[in-house]
Design a protein around this motif. Structure first.
Motif, PDB file in Angstrom:
ATOM      1  N   LYS A  82       0.863  -1.203  -0.013  1.00  0.00           N
ATOM      2  CA  LYS A  82      -0.192  -0.175  -0.005  1.00  0.00           C
ATOM      3  C   LYS A  82       0.822   1.215   0.037  1.00  0.00           C
ATOM      4  O   LYS A  82       2.041   1.201   0.591  1.00  0.00           O
ATOM      5  CB  LYS A  82      -1.039   0.046   1.316  1.00  0.00           C
ATOM      6  CG  LYS A  82      -1.876  -1.136   1.038  1.00  0.00           C
ATOM      7  CD  LYS A  82      -3.045  -0.868   2.184  1.00  0.00           C
ATOM      8  CE  LYS A  82      -4.013  -1.800   1.984  1.00  0.00           C
ATOM      9  NZ  LYS A  82      -5.088  -1.560   2.898  1.00  0.00           N
ATOM     10  N   PRO A  83       0.452   2.365  -0.598  1.00  0.00           N
ATOM     11  CA  PRO A  83       1.165   3.465  -0.658  1.00  0.00           C
ATOM     12  C   PRO A  83       1.307   4.046   0.821  1.00  0.00           C
ATOM     13  O   PRO A  83       0.403   3.994   1.856  1.00  0.00           O
ATOM     14  CB  PRO A  83       0.509   4.598  -1.769  1.00  0.00           C
ATOM     15  CG  PRO A  83      -0.944   4.013  -1.543  1.00  0.00           C
ATOM     16  CD  PRO A  83      -0.797   2.528  -1.272  1.00  0.00           C
ATOM     17  N   ARG A  84       2.501   4.653   1.056  1.00  0.00           N
ATOM     18  CA  ARG A  84       2.487   5.595   2.328  1.00  0.00           C
ATOM     19  C   ARG A  84       1.781   6.844   2.531  1.00  0.00           C
ATOM     20  O   ARG A  84       1.510   7.461   1.436  1.00  0.00           O
ATOM     21  CB  ARG A  84       4.043   6.141   2.449  1.00  0.00           C
ATOM     22  CG  ARG A  84       5.045   4.994   2.956  1.00  0.00           C
ATOM     23  CD  ARG A  84       6.330   5.621   2.923  1.00  0.00           C
ATOM     24  NE  ARG A  84       6.395   6.589   4.184  1.00  0.00           N
ATOM     25  CZ  ARG A  84       7.415   6.997   4.568  1.00  0.00           C
ATOM     26  NH1 ARG A  84       8.532   6.957   4.036  1.00  0.00           N
ATOM     27  NH2 ARG A  84       7.381   7.920   5.826  1.00  0.00           N
ATOM     28  N   ALA A  85       0.903   6.832   3.577  1.00  0.00           N
ATOM     29  CA  ALA A  85       0.065   7.742   3.653  1.00  0.00           C
ATOM     30  C   ALA A  85       0.666   9.153   3.738  1.00  0.00           C
ATOM     31  O   ALA A  85       1.559   9.175   4.135  1.00  0.00           O
ATOM     32  CB  ALA A  85      -0.770   7.596   5.295  1.00  0.00           C
ATOM     33  N   LEU A  86       0.011  10.355   3.132  1.00  0.00           N
ATOM     34  CA  LEU A  86       0.475  11.448   3.073  1.00  0.00           C
ATOM     35  C   LEU A  86       0.710  11.886   4.619  1.00  0.00           C
ATOM     36  O   LEU A  86       1.796  12.852   4.758  1.00  0.00           O
ATOM     37  CB  LEU A  86      -0.637  12.374   2.449  1.00  0.00           C
ATOM     38  CG  LEU A  86      -0.522  12.343   0.781  1.00  0.00           C
ATOM     39  CD1 LEU A  86      -1.742  13.037   0.385  1.00  0.00           C
ATOM     40  CD2 LEU A  86       0.680  12.792   0.290  1.00  0.00           C
TER      41      LEU A  86
END
Length: 191
Positions: A82-86
């Motif tokens: 999953k992408p790193r959260a902003l």
């Protein structure tokens, strides 16, 4: 002058004698390739939504949404992580993150088109008090219909955000700083 993003594709030679890649070869810049593109599957406009989401993430956070020390590690992360959260990058705007994160989801869950992605971003901007995009175009005329505007005006709290026209060329680093400041200001107001 109004800049427009037209295509994320790579230029390819049309002549068979000048063919640079073989059929089925992976073509793209690793950090901006959608998972289906990495896997060698057929791609559609949702691969462009993915790439645009990566560009927006990078403009706001100053980094790519996936980590990897090598191109292979980066591609593996795109396919399996999953992408790193902003928020992990210091950008605390959950509404913006939900829009960008949906653009970075698996193919079937991603925004169905760049238009749908753009409408969501326009609605987010409108809720922040903006009435124009960065080029000075009206969000209402370009992206939102009257029902969107009525709903957003009713749901959104009164905003003190003042929109300003930006110069025709905006330095990406300066744009990222402005977005981070706006995000921090909004986060401070909500706490």
């Amino acid at each position: 002058i109004q800049p427009k993003l037209i295509d994320f594709g790579l230029a390819r030679s049309s002549g068979a004698a000048r063919r640079l890649t073989q059929r089925g070869a992976m073509i793209g810049t690793p950090g901006y390739m959608a998972p289906e593109q990495v896997r060698g599957a057929d791609v559609d406009e949702r691969a462009d939504v993915w790439a645009l989401s990566v560009v927006l993430y990078q403009a706001v956070a100053g980094a790519l949404p996936f980590d990897g020390d090598t191109p292979a590690a980066l591609l593996a992360g795109i396919v399996s992580c999953k992408p790193r959260a902003l928020a992990d990058r210091g950008v605390r705007d959950e509404e913006l993150w939900s829009i960008v994160e949906r653009g970075l989801r698996p193919h079937a869950e991603r925004w169905p088109s760049a238009r749908a992605f753009g409408r969501a971003l326009a609605a987010w901007l409108w809720a922040q008090g903006a009435t124009e995009d960065i080029t000075g175009m009206s969000l209402r005329q370009s992206w939102l219909d009257d029902d969107d505007v009525r709903r957003l005006s009713y749901e959104a709290p009164v905003s003190r955000v003042v929109t300003r026209r930006l110069p025709a060329f905006v330095d990406p680093a300066e744009l990222a700083r402005r977005v981070r400041r706006r995000s921090d200001d909004l986060a401070d107001r909500h706490h």
